[in-house]
Structure formats: structure tokens, C-alpha cells
Design an enzyme around this catalytic site. Structure first.
Site, mmCIF file in Angstrom:
data_model
loop_
_atom_site.group_PDB
_atom_site.id
_atom_site.type_symbol
_atom_site.label_atom_id
_atom_site.label_comp_id
_atom_site.label_asym_id
_atom_site.label_seq_id
_atom_site.Cartn_x
_atom_site.Cartn_y
_atom_site.Cartn_z
ATOM 1 N N HIS A 97 0.841 -1.202 0.000
ATOM 2 C CA HIS A 97 0.000 0.000 0.000
ATOM 3 C C HIS A 97 0.873 1.248 0.000
ATOM 4 O O HIS A 97 1.437 1.627 1.026
ATOM 5 C CB HIS A 97 -0.921 0.026 1.218
ATOM 6 C CG HIS A 97 -2.044 1.006 1.079
ATOM 7 N ND1 HIS A 97 -3.347 0.623 0.848
ATOM 8 C CD2 HIS A 97 -2.056 2.370 1.132
ATOM 9 C CE1 HIS A 97 -4.108 1.703 0.772
ATOM 10 N NE2 HIS A 97 -3.347 2.777 0.937
ATOM 11 N N CYS A 98 0.976 1.870 -1.147
ATOM 12 C CA CYS A 98 1.680 3.158 -1.255
ATOM 13 C C CYS A 98 1.002 3.969 -2.349
ATOM 14 O O CYS A 98 0.190 3.454 -3.123
ATOM 15 C CB CYS A 98 3.168 2.963 -1.546
ATOM 16 S SG CYS A 98 3.536 2.128 -3.105
ATOM 17 N N HIS A 140 -5.811 -0.572 6.045
ATOM 18 C CA HIS A 140 -5.352 0.116 7.259
ATOM 19 C C HIS A 140 -6.040 -0.348 8.547
ATOM 20 O O HIS A 140 -6.558 0.459 9.331
ATOM 21 C CB HIS A 140 -5.554 1.625 7.117
ATOM 22 C CG HIS A 140 -4.912 2.238 5.913
ATOM 23 N ND1 HIS A 140 -3.720 1.785 5.395
ATOM 24 C CD2 HIS A 140 -5.316 3.273 5.116
ATOM 25 C CE1 HIS A 140 -3.411 2.525 4.340
ATOM 26 N NE2 HIS A 140 -4.354 3.421 4.152
ATOM 27 N N ASP A 194 2.003 2.889 3.347
ATOM 28 C CA ASP A 194 1.066 3.995 3.135
ATOM 29 C C ASP A 194 1.809 5.272 2.739
ATOM 30 O O ASP A 194 1.270 6.373 2.834
ATOM 31 C CB ASP A 194 0.188 4.242 4.364
ATOM 32 C CG ASP A 194 -0.999 5.163 4.066
ATOM 33 O OD1 ASP A 194 -1.449 5.193 2.904
ATOM 34 O OD2 ASP A 194 -1.460 5.858 4.986
ATOM 35 N N ASN A 254 -3.398 12.685 4.246
ATOM 36 C CA ASN A 254 -4.547 12.837 5.148
ATOM 37 C C ASN A 254 -4.271 12.310 6.548
ATOM 38 O O ASN A 254 -4.965 11.420 7.060
ATOM 39 C CB ASN A 254 -5.784 12.162 4.550
ATOM 40 C CG ASN A 254 -6.312 12.899 3.337
ATOM 41 O OD1 ASN A 254 -6.471 14.115 3.356
ATOM 42 N ND2 ASN A 254 -6.538 12.171 2.259
#
Length: 308
Positions: free
Chosen positions: A46-47, A196, A263, A268
Site C-alpha cells: 500500500h503506497c 489500514h 502507506d 490525510n
């Protein structure tokens, strides 16, 4: 604690340029080199890739403006962290304009996969182009600060588009919504992964309704979870001991249905971005056994995202 208030769109400067949203600080300026050695072909599942905005402009109707983090920067971080593979998630700030994602996948030379943002109106030719480039899933947001949630009809139509492609659905929810959307998630006829740690409120404890809902979903054998975002859900701050303990619990209970990601560059969030070297080192606690670590970083993402 993660701020759940809607993120306001950035306002234009007199020059016409846009400034980053307050919730998008730059990534850590000097992440430490991890102490832990990762297995060969470890994957950041997840990036994000952002910009450069002069080449890949953000959507006019976006709800936030990130700091540029182009593909070269993301891949350099991966090399430093000991990560060979990655999964690039199309961001809501680009909407359905996938040029930046396609460019990054091309630059990755087969070491990266992608997750797109599509809807029932996405042309078949676009789907074919995305699949050929390495896209293997689509993302659905259920967070107000990222825009309107898709309707049930839109979800059904989107799933129908990819039924023959072998794609998965990626679900982004927050806190109690994992329980609210549990029935919908069970309906999906394609594999599902929850982003997440479902962004659970850890203040609810180990037996809260949202936590129980997540565990029941994972117990179906058709739902996966990303143990990314410990910095987002922790109530304690670095080194995020409460969130790490929860992630480790999931790895122990469901070793074959867990994934992990940085991430990066952490859009955000409230406060400064986490040290990505620390996040990597925390894997020693999230997946303490060598077999657990290999499954989390190598075997599971290879199977789920279709790496060779």
C-alpha cells in the site's frame, strides 16, 4: 487519535497554484535505515504516487491536495527500506485519471501492481489498458473526507466490469463502519481487502463491535486485511504499541490473509508523517516469526496481487 473531520479542499493562491492541504504534510525528511532485514521480494502492499503535479495535475474537484511524491521518490524509498515490490493505490485526488498510476507501473518494470478507481461508466478499453499495465484491483472509499460513497447499484456495476479480470475490491472504511458495511463486504463475489486495520478505534477494546465484525469477516476466508496504518489508529503515538499489538494479533490469527504496506507518503494525517524506517522495523513485532514475516511480505502479496 486520527482526526475524522472532513478535509477541506485547498484554496488557490493568487498565482493560481494550489498549496497542500493541512492534512498532507510532507513525508519524513530522513527516514532511518531499518535494522530488520526483510525477505527477498518483500512487498509494500500500500503506497501512493503523487505528481509531479506539473506533469500529472490533480483533479479539480479533489477534496485534498497532497505534497508531490513522484514514482522515483517512492521507489527510492523502497530500495532503502529493502522492499523489492510494491502496490500503488490510485488516490482520490486523481479520481479516474490513471495517467500517474500507469506511468509509475511502467517505470516499475513489472515489480509493481496497481489498484484503480473505476465505476460502471469506465470504458472496456480503459480496463484492458489498466490490466495490461499491472492493475489488479479497484478501490472503494466510504470516508466522507474523500468524497461521496458509491451506491449499491454503482458497486454492483463496477464488480460486473471486472468479473472476468480476476481483480479484487479494496475497501476503505473508518472505525464503526466496518460493522455497518459487513453485510455488503460479505456479498462481494470477488476477493476483498480491508485497508489500514479498518482504521478501528482502539479505544473500544479487543471485543468492540467493529473489531468483532472485522474478525468475523476475516474468518470467512474471502476477506484480507492490510496491517498498514499503525500510525493512523494508534492512541499512543510512536512506536504505536497498541496498534502494533492489534496488527500482530491479526497476523497470528489469520496468517494467510494479511498484507502490509507503508502507506507512503501518508496523505490525510494529523501531525508529522511517521518515520518509514520505524514502520519497517515494527514488522519484527507485527510478524515476529520468519515464516510469518515471509507470508506477510512475500507469499501473500504474490498470491493476492498476482506477482510472478
Amino acid at each position: 487519535m486520527t482526526d475524522t473531520r472532513p478535509v477541506q479542499a485547498s484554496t488557490a493562491l493568487e498565482s493560481g497554484a494550489f498549496v497542500p492541504s493541512p492534512s498532507c504534510p510532507p513525508p519524513h525528511p530522513s527516514p532511518r535505515t531499518p535494522k530488520i532485514r526483510l525477505p527477498d521480494n518483500s512487498c509494500d502492499s500500500h503506497c501512493h504516487v503523487f505528481g509531479p503535479s506539473a506533469t500529472f495535475p490533480y483533479a479539480p474537484d479533489r477534496t485534498f491536495t497532497p505534497v508531490d511524491a513522484p514514482a522515483s521518490q517512492v521507489m527510492a524509498l523502497h530500495q532503502r527500506m529493502g522492499l523489492r515490490r510494491g502496490v500503488i493505490i490510485q488516490s482520490a485526488c486523481y479520481g479516474s485519471d490513471h495517467r500517474v498510476l500507469l506511468d509509475a507501473l511502467d517505470a516499475g518494470g513489472g515489480r509493481y501492481r496497481g489498484v484503480a478507481m473505476i465505476d460502471p461508466t469506465t470504458p472496456e478499453a480503459e480496463l484492458s489498458r489498466l490490466h495490461a499495465a499491472g492493475v489488479r484491483g479497484f478501490r472503494l472509499h466510504f470516508l466522507p473526507h474523500l468524497g461521496r460513497a458509491p451506491s449499491r447499484d454503482e458497486i454492483r456495476g463496477t464488480v460486473g466490469l471486472v468479473a472476468n479480470l480476476g481483480w479484487h475490491a479494496e475497501i476503505h472504511v473508518h472505525g464503526a463502519d466496518i460493522a455497518n458495511y459487513a453485510r455488503l463486504i460479505r456479498w462481494f463475489p470477488v476477493p476483498v481487502v480491508i485497508d489500514h486495520l479498518a482504521r478501528l478505534d482502539l479505544a473500544g477494546g479487543a471485543d468492540s463491535e467493529p473489531t468483532t465484525a472485522l474478525l468475523h469477516l476475516l474468518d470467512t476466508g474471502r476477506v484480507w486485511v492490510k496491517t498498514s496504518g499503525v500510525d493512523r489508529v494508534s492512541l499512543l503515538g510512536p512506536p504505536y504499541a497498541d496498534a502494533v499489538a492489534f496488527a500482530a494479533r491479526l497476523v497470528d490469527l489469520f496468517p494467510e490473509r494479511v498484507l502490509w504496506g507503508t502507506d507512503y507518503p501518508h496523505p490525510n494525517i494529523t501531525g508529522p508523517a511517521p518515520d518509514d524506517g520505524l514502520l519497517v522495523d515494527l514488522l519484527a513485532d507485527i510478524a515476529p516469526g520468519s515464516e510469518q514475516l515471509r507470508r506477510l511480505l512475500v507469499q501473500n502479496p504474490a498470491e493476492f496481487f498476482g506477482f510472478a
